[in-house]
Design an enzyme around this catalytic site. Structure first.
Site, mmCIF file in Angstrom:
data_model
loop_
_atom_site.group_PDB
_atom_site.id
_atom_site.type_symbol
_atom_site.label_atom_id
_atom_site.label_comp_id
_atom_site.label_asym_id
_atom_site.label_seq_id
_atom_site.Cartn_x
_atom_site.Cartn_y
_atom_site.Cartn_z
ATOM 1 C CG ASP A 19 -1.884 -1.448 0.009
ATOM 2 O OD1 ASP A 19 -2.663 -0.832 0.745
ATOM 3 O OD2 ASP A 19 -0.988 -0.897 -0.648
ATOM 4 C CG ASN A 68 8.843 2.617 -5.844
ATOM 5 O OD1 ASN A 68 7.656 2.937 -5.786
ATOM 6 N ND2 ASN A 68 9.325 1.546 -5.235
ATOM 7 C CG HIS A 95 4.696 1.881 -4.487
ATOM 8 N ND1 HIS A 95 5.682 1.713 -3.539
ATOM 9 C CD2 HIS A 95 3.759 2.659 -3.890
ATOM 10 C CE1 HIS A 95 5.343 2.351 -2.448
ATOM 11 N NE2 HIS A 95 4.185 2.939 -2.624
ATOM 12 C CD GLU A 104 7.338 -1.659 -3.809
ATOM 13 O OE1 GLU A 104 7.525 -0.625 -4.487
ATOM 14 O OE2 GLU A 104 7.334 -1.657 -2.574
HETATM 15 C C1 F6R Z 1 -1.321 2.782 0.468
HETATM 16 C C2 F6R Z 1 -0.652 2.457 -0.772
HETATM 17 C C3 F6R Z 1 0.585 3.133 -1.243
HETATM 18 C C4 F6R Z 1 0.620 4.631 -1.000
HETATM 19 C C5 F6R Z 1 1.943 5.226 -1.485
HETATM 20 C C6 F6R Z 1 2.048 6.701 -1.190
HETATM 21 O O1 F6R Z 1 -2.465 1.972 0.661
HETATM 22 O O2 F6R Z 1 -1.123 1.585 -1.404
HETATM 23 O O3 F6R Z 1 0.734 2.871 -2.620
HETATM 24 O O4 F6R Z 1 -0.450 5.240 -1.645
HETATM 25 O O5 F6R Z 1 3.019 4.569 -0.874
HETATM 26 O O6 F6R Z 1 2.136 6.879 0.188
HETATM 27 P P1 F6R Z 1 2.020 8.307 0.862
HETATM 28 O O7 F6R Z 1 0.637 8.788 0.620
HETATM 29 O O8 F6R Z 1 2.290 8.061 2.330
HETATM 30 O O9 F6R Z 1 3.054 9.168 0.218
#
Ligand code: F6R
Length: 243
Positions: free
Chosen positions: A67, A136, A138, A143
């Site tokens: 992403d 959440n 994701h 989301e």
């Molecule tokens: C990042 C991504 C997100 C993260 C998620 C967890 O490319 O796609 O889905 O993997 O938000 O983030 P952290 O690792 O910062 O807790």
């Protein structure tokens, strides 16, 4: 599903790096699906260390990131393009032409998302997709929603994600409101999935994702239907898993 429980973040990172390096050694021109955020930083550091020791060669490796924020330039230090260069690409012998992150500056979202989806397809698909998990549920920027998104698309970030990510920006107002992300369908097409999680704050969602109902309200729960998932999580993140 294979589960590796580690003592802490450092061990989680080492184990995840082990799995990714096994992939690179077995198939030097593999396609790695990569993630950003705090979870994979230690994994990338470990890969860099092994590269520097001469144990890993990235010269034929290809990558596609999950992403990118919409509207951030590549030189913005919060863009995922910048993150990947800083934590991995600029530290190993990868051919930068073989690295791919959605173009957050392409204003035509349909065009960019279709290009990215086709790019992944033309590369022969992702051999192993590294994932973190949001509070959440994701994965990528998929989301919680009423349905699972199939392909790469443009999303409006939820308040909870904006809240979680504001720590990296001067204020919550500076967090972009949209992102381009691989869809759940894109992620599910990866041949292997490697999800990493660390810390007690991930414990509840991890249990929901892997042992709760499969629902687009918890996007990561779809991974229960993938037949090659490896979860590497530290004890704290595993603390709410059913015994
Ligand atoms: C990042 C991504 C997100 C993260 C998620 C967890 O490319 O796609 O889905 O993997 O938000 O983030 P952290 O690792 O910062 O807790």
């Amino acid at each position: 599903m294979r589960i590796y429980v580690t003592e802490n973040y450092q061990e989680m990172s080492r184990q995840a790096a082990n799995i990714l390096s096994a992939q690179i050694i077995l198939k030097p021109d593999c396609v790695l699906g990569l993630a950003t955020g705090s979870s994979p930083i230690g994994t990338y550091d470990q890969l860099v260390e092994w590269y520097k020791k001469g144990d890993l060669d990235f010269s034929e490796v290809k990558t596609v990131n999950l992403d990118e924020y919409r509207g951030l330039t590549r030189d913005n230090d919060q863009s995922y393009y910048y993150f990947m260069h800083h934590h991995l690409f600029d530290r190993v012998n990868i051919d930068l032409d073989n690295t791919n992150v959605p173009d957050g500056m392409e204003p035509d979202s349909d065009k960019e998302c279709a290009r990215y989806e086709e790019l992944i397809r033309s590369m022969g698909g992702v051999d192993i997709q590294l994932l973190g998990i949001g509070h959440n549920g994701h994965i990528g920027f998929n989301e919680p929603d009423a349905a699972f998104a199939r392909t790469t698309h443009c999303v409006d970030l939820t308040e909870s994600t904006i809240e979680a990510n504001k720590r990296f920006f001067a204020s919550a107002d500076d967090v972009p409101r949209q992102a381009y992300t691989m869809g759940i369908g894109t992620i599910m097409k990866a041949k292997k999935i490697l999800l990493i999680a660390s810390g007690e704050d991930k414990a509840e969602i991890l249990a929901k994702a892997f042992y709760g109902p499969i629902t687009p309200e918890v996007p990561a729960s779809i991974l229960q239907l993938h037949d090659d998932v490896t979860l590497v999580a530290d004890k704290a993140a595993m603390s709410k898993m059913p015994k």
